[in-house]
Design an enzyme around this catalytic site. Structure first.
Site, PDB file in Angstrom:
ATOM      1  N   CYS A  36      -8.304  22.412   5.426  1.00 28.37           N
ATOM      2  CA  CYS A  36      -9.072  23.591   5.002  1.00 28.37           C
ATOM      3  C   CYS A  36      -9.263  24.662   6.068  1.00 28.37           C
ATOM      4  O   CYS A  36      -8.792  25.784   5.902  1.00 28.37           O
ATOM      5  CB  CYS A  36     -10.433  23.149   4.484  1.00 28.37           C
ATOM      6  SG  CYS A  36     -10.305  22.254   2.938  1.00 28.37           S
TER       7      CYS A  36
HETATM    8  N1  LIG Z   1      -9.822  18.494   1.104  1.00 26.29           N
HETATM    9  C1  LIG Z   1     -10.983  19.104   1.310  1.00 26.29           C
HETATM   10  O1  LIG Z   1     -11.789  18.679   2.145  1.00 26.29           O
HETATM   11  C2  LIG Z   1     -11.351  20.340   0.532  1.00 26.29           C
HETATM   12  C3  LIG Z   1     -12.697  20.783   0.545  1.00 26.29           C
HETATM   13  C4  LIG Z   1     -13.028  21.926  -0.166  1.00 26.29           C
HETATM   14  C5  LIG Z   1     -12.059  22.648  -0.840  1.00 26.29           C
HETATM   15  N2  LIG Z   1     -10.761  22.218  -0.810  1.00 26.29           N
HETATM   16  C6  LIG Z   1      -9.765  22.991  -1.561  1.00 26.29           C
HETATM   17  O2  LIG Z   1      -9.526  22.325  -2.801  1.00 26.29           O
HETATM   18  C7  LIG Z   1      -8.149  22.400  -3.156  1.00 26.29           C
HETATM   19  C8  LIG Z   1      -7.580  21.002  -3.302  1.00 26.29           C
HETATM   20  O3  LIG Z   1      -7.650  20.363  -2.047  1.00 26.29           O
HETATM   21  P1  LIG Z   1      -7.362  18.806  -1.890  1.00 26.29           P
HETATM   22  O4  LIG Z   1      -7.518  18.486  -0.448  1.00 26.29           O
HETATM   23  O5  LIG Z   1      -8.132  18.052  -2.901  1.00 26.29           O
HETATM   24  O6  LIG Z   1      -5.807  18.784  -2.270  1.00 26.29           O
HETATM   25  P2  LIG Z   1      -4.818  17.551  -2.348  1.00 26.29           P
HETATM   26  O7  LIG Z   1      -3.540  18.020  -1.785  1.00 26.29           O
HETATM   27  O8  LIG Z   1      -5.470  16.338  -1.780  1.00 26.29           O
HETATM   28  O9  LIG Z   1      -4.661  17.310  -3.915  1.00 26.29           O
HETATM   29  C9  LIG Z   1      -4.058  18.212  -4.773  1.00 26.29           C
HETATM   30  C10 LIG Z   1      -3.451  17.435  -5.921  1.00 26.29           C
HETATM   31  O10 LIG Z   1      -2.988  18.368  -6.912  1.00 26.29           O
HETATM   32  C11 LIG Z   1      -1.801  17.826  -7.472  1.00 26.29           C
HETATM   33  N3  LIG Z   1      -1.050  18.890  -8.151  1.00 26.29           N
HETATM   34  C12 LIG Z   1      -0.309  19.879  -7.597  1.00 26.29           C
HETATM   35  N4  LIG Z   1       0.217  20.669  -8.549  1.00 26.29           N
HETATM   36  C13 LIG Z   1      -0.210  20.194  -9.729  1.00 26.29           C
HETATM   37  C14 LIG Z   1      -0.005  20.599 -11.067  1.00 26.29           C
HETATM   38  N5  LIG Z   1       0.693  21.670 -11.373  1.00 26.29           N
HETATM   39  N6  LIG Z   1      -0.580  19.869 -12.035  1.00 26.29           N
HETATM   40  C15 LIG Z   1      -1.306  18.761 -11.744  1.00 26.29           C
HETATM   41  N7  LIG Z   1      -1.540  18.346 -10.489  1.00 26.29           N
HETATM   42  C16 LIG Z   1      -1.002  19.052  -9.483  1.00 26.29           C
HETATM   43  C17 LIG Z   1      -1.085  17.229  -6.286  1.00 26.29           C
HETATM   44  O11 LIG Z   1      -0.084  16.314  -6.698  1.00 26.29           O
HETATM   45  C18 LIG Z   1      -2.241  16.594  -5.514  1.00 26.29           C
HETATM   46  O12 LIG Z   1      -2.451  15.256  -5.895  1.00 26.29           O
HETATM   47  C19 LIG Z   1      -7.483  23.250  -2.081  1.00 26.29           C
HETATM   48  O13 LIG Z   1      -7.471  24.589  -2.491  1.00 26.29           O
HETATM   49  C20 LIG Z   1      -8.403  23.081  -0.886  1.00 26.29           C
HETATM   50  O14 LIG Z   1      -8.352  24.182  -0.008  1.00 26.29           O
HETATM   51  C21 LIG Z   1     -10.396  21.076  -0.164  1.00 26.29           C
END
Ligand SMILES: NC(=O)c1ccc[n+]([C@@H]2O[C@H](COP(=O)([O-])OP(=O)(O)OC[C@H]3O[C@@H](n4cnc5c(N)ncnc54)[C@H](O)[C@@H]3O)[C@@H](O)[C@H]2O)c1
Length: 440
Positions: free
Chosen positions: A266
């Site tokens: 992030c």
């Molecule tokens: N990880 C964190 O600590 C955190 C905290 C706050 C906000 N965020 C934000 O939240 C969002 C997600 O982060 P994350 O860390 O959970 O991501 P991640 O990479 O862990 O998970 C994303 C998931 O989405 C899936 N995906 C991708 N394209 C897809 C589609 N078209 N249909 C269905 N599934 C699909 C992927 O296969 C993956 O499993 C990002 O924008 C990130 O910046 C993350």
């Protein structure tokens, strides 16, 4: 209530488990086979034990299910939370291809039914993304109108990895941005059982709140790093300085600990994305540039400390302990271990690396370095070790392990060890923001 969560990552699964615990039926949709298999059998695809425990229970009781199909579970749900990744492109701009693909599937689901559904973007996206790109894809693909036939909300997520479920159940605040009142009201009702301050805004403001928050955290860490770097050169312990500075309520103690820079999925990408957006608006964003610059060079502090201790580093054997972006997680996205190891290798150091949980992911990033199967093995015969991630078990390293080092020198890259204890156990302690007295 039926809820569909698209993207079974940290945010998606924490959201799914939170709503499952509140008594809603949640369908997780993810395009990744392995993730779907993991979730279907109650396993989290990453190291997050409390989240995994609850996930297992909710999958077993039928409250959470998982599928590769995104359209069908979206069509059956009242709320559709989009939680897909938004990583950095090389320019700093965010890659919204996953968000666009998910939005196209959601549009198909909206087209299939006449129910009023509420689409909630939880992924971190720069201001205007939800109101322009997501809205356009949903309307074009469904033939329906946002604000009339379906609702559109932006609900940024503030969880931290390592405490994902707790942060979702007890958030510092809930931000609900919406295109229309009906959608915003419905999302507020869904969150009713969660205690937190609430902020109702429009879509763009909700998007900007997330970036303002993460850019501030990155700035605070960077400030602590810069103060620490100056302190070390002065022979002052930065912990004494920052602890006292943090007592000022205007400053505060959290995120004021120095280290080898911030990493993870992030902070780095969010600072880059905000700078990119600002520059597109002809605003130079000097502070964001400075944050990224300090962060880029921060892993060099460990290399500089080693040079102060040993002089030439060529042929030195160094153990790097902790490869994830922080202790307690197995996420290696943007981990500072990569530039740290690269910096050591560039100076001719023979590196051996260990992490309690993240090794299999790190091997994909740096396949050619040597890995140890335990901290004890990593320390055996080395001239020094650098603690790169603050895993609690590294605090237990003591006399037994130090006595196996060729040269018991410890570089605390996260200021997570007690210098007194390390020295009593027979090693020499150095750290970010902690150095020998200077004559200056
Ligand atoms: N990880 C964190 O600590 C955190 C905290 C706050 C906000 N965020 C934000 O939240 C969002 C997600 O982060 P994350 O860390 O959970 O991501 P991640 O990479 O862990 O998970 C994303 C998931 O989405 C899936 N995906 C991708 N394209 C897809 C589609 N078209 N249909 C269905 N599934 C699909 C992927 O296969 C993956 O499993 C990002 O924008 C990130 O910046 C993350």
């Amino acid at each position: 209530m039926r809820i569909c969560v698209i993207g079974a990552g940290y945010v998606g699964l924490a959201t799914a488990v939170m709503f499952g615990k509140l008594g809603h039926r949640v369908a997780c949709a993810d395009i990744d086979d392995r993730r779907v298999r993991d979730v279907s059998s109650g396993r989290a695809p990453f190291y997050e034990p409390p989240l995994e425990n609850e996930l297992a229970k909710l999958v077993k009781s039928g409250m959470i299910s998982a599928s590769k199909d995104v359209v069908a579970p979206s069509a059956e749900s009242k709320f559709i939370f989009v939680c897909v990744q938004t990583p950095s492109l090389s320019t700093g701009k965010i890659d919204i291809s996953a968000l666009k693909a998910a939005s196209r599937d959601v549009a198909r689901a909206i087209a299939r039914t006449n129910d009023y559904k509420i689409v909630v973007v939880k992924s971190t996206v720069v201001p205007s993304t939800t109101d322009t790109i997501v809205r356009q894809i949903l309307e074009a693909g469904s033939g329906k109108t946002a604000g009339k036939d379906f609702g559109l909300c932006m609900n940024p997520e503030f969880l931290q990895e390592g405490s994902a479920l707790k942060d979702s159940m007890e958030p510092s605040r809930i931000v609900v941005g919406s295109s229309d009142k009906r959608a915003g009201d419905a999302l507020m009702r869904l969150y009713a059982p969660i205690k937190a301050d609430r902020f109702r805004t429009d879509l763009r403001t909700a998007e900007m709140i997330k970036y303002a928050s993460n850019a501030f955290l990155a700035a605070k860490i960077t400030y602590a790093n810069e103060v620490a770097n100056i302190c070390r050169r002065l022979g002052i312990d930065s912990e004494d300085v920052l602890t006292a500075a943090g007592k000022d309520p205007r400053i505060g103690p959290l995120f004021l600990t120095p280290g080898l820079g911030f990493g993870g999925s992030c902070l780095p990408k969010d600072v880059r994305a905000l700078r990119y957006k600002a520059r597109r608006l002809d605003y130079p964003a000097y502070l964001l540039t400075a944050i990224l610059k300090v962060n880029e060079s921060q892993p060099n502090e460990a290399v500089d400390i080693l040079k102060d201790v040993f002089g030439d580093l060529k042929g030195l054997k160094v153990a790097v302990l902790g490869l994830s972006f922080k202790g307690g997680v197995d996420d290696v996205r943007d981990t500072r271990a990569v530039p740290l190891v690269a910096g050591l290798l560039a100076n001719g150091v023979d590196v051996i690396a260990f992490d309690p949980m993240a090794m299999s992911h790190f091997i994909e990033l740096m396949p050619t370095i040597r890995f140890a199967s335990s901290a004890d093995e990593a320390l055996s015969g080395v001239d020094a070790c650098v603690v790169q991630a603050d895993w609690p078990e590294f605090r237990k390293i003591g006399r037994k392990q130090f006595s196996k080092m060729r040269n018991p020198v410890v570089i605390d890259g996260r200021r997570c060890l007690d210098p007194g204890k390390v020295e009593t156990a027979g090693a020499r302690y150095y750290g970010v923001g902690y150095g020998p007295a200077s004559s200056e």
